[in-house]
Design an enzyme around this catalytic site. Sequence first.
Site, mmCIF file in Angstrom:
data_model
loop_
_atom_site.group_PDB
_atom_site.id
_atom_site.type_symbol
_atom_site.label_atom_id
_atom_site.label_comp_id
_atom_site.label_asym_id
_atom_site.label_seq_id
_atom_site.Cartn_x
_atom_site.Cartn_y
_atom_site.Cartn_z
ATOM 1 C CG ASP A 104 -1.806 -1.050 1.291
ATOM 2 O OD1 ASP A 104 -2.225 -1.614 0.291
ATOM 3 O OD2 ASP A 104 -2.191 -1.446 2.353
HETATM 4 N N1 URA Z 1 -1.455 -5.725 3.747
HETATM 5 C C1 URA Z 1 -1.754 -4.640 3.823
HETATM 6 O O1 URA Z 1 -2.868 -4.252 4.523
HETATM 7 N N2 URA Z 1 -1.218 -3.597 3.480
HETATM 8 C C2 URA Z 1 -0.064 -3.980 2.409
HETATM 9 O O2 URA Z 1 0.443 -2.904 2.174
HETATM 10 C C3 URA Z 1 0.491 -5.367 2.604
HETATM 11 C C4 URA Z 1 -0.093 -6.408 3.202
#
Ligand code: URA
Length: 235
Positions: A104
């Site tokens: 993310d």
């Molecule tokens: N899980 C999440 O919620 N975000 C990420 O970036 C990776 C795994």
Amino acid sequence: MERLDKILVSQGVGSRREVAKLIRGKCVTVNGETATKPELKLDPETAQIKVNGRQINYREHLYIMMNKPAGVVSATEDRLDDTVLQLLPEELRRAGLFPAGRLDKDTEGLLIITDDGKWAHRLISPKSHVYKRYFATLDGELTDEGAQRLEAGIKLRDGTEFLPARVYKAADDKVFIEICEGKFHQVKRMFSALGLTVTYLRRVKIGGLELDESLALSECRELTEEEKSAVFVVK
Ligand code: URA
């Protein structure tokens, strides 16, 4: 055997037109001799190619480890935000690179960038059972019961199911969690199912490959051959 111009384009030297100009401008040597024709055929694995005196270190594919900072998106292009590809230094840029498994925008840590689609597919597929380890800080305490629910596998009200995770508590509100899927916002949604918000998230390991802690945020380097294989270690 491959054409010289094609090889130079594949190594990120420039577009077909740009490399043709370099060759015609006598800026390219092959095994010490000035090349004059873009269509010259050679074996890229064995020929010594130089552009303006700089040796081309031929690699069919690139495999890059990045310590992703928060604030950039794991995409090849984005209308609003900077992408991880924009953080790559000049010598690691070439067409066809993409992040193998997304993080993310606000997540930091281990990200692999490659132009090898087959290899990336194997890495991302849940069938490979490659575990990804994350370090998370939470806005509250993870109870033993909460940890057990994550370890048993969680089903959300919308029907989404998450496979059993491995959980290692580092403090009441700090935890390492390992998952072998990569569903959208997976870690955040797993904790959210327990009523907890993830306030900080960093990926620290993929399979047997650990984030090189000597890389500062935004820095990257190529994976070694051993590291490329370590990614697929199933433990
Ligand atoms: N899980 C999440 O919620 N975000 C990420 O970036 C990776 C795994």
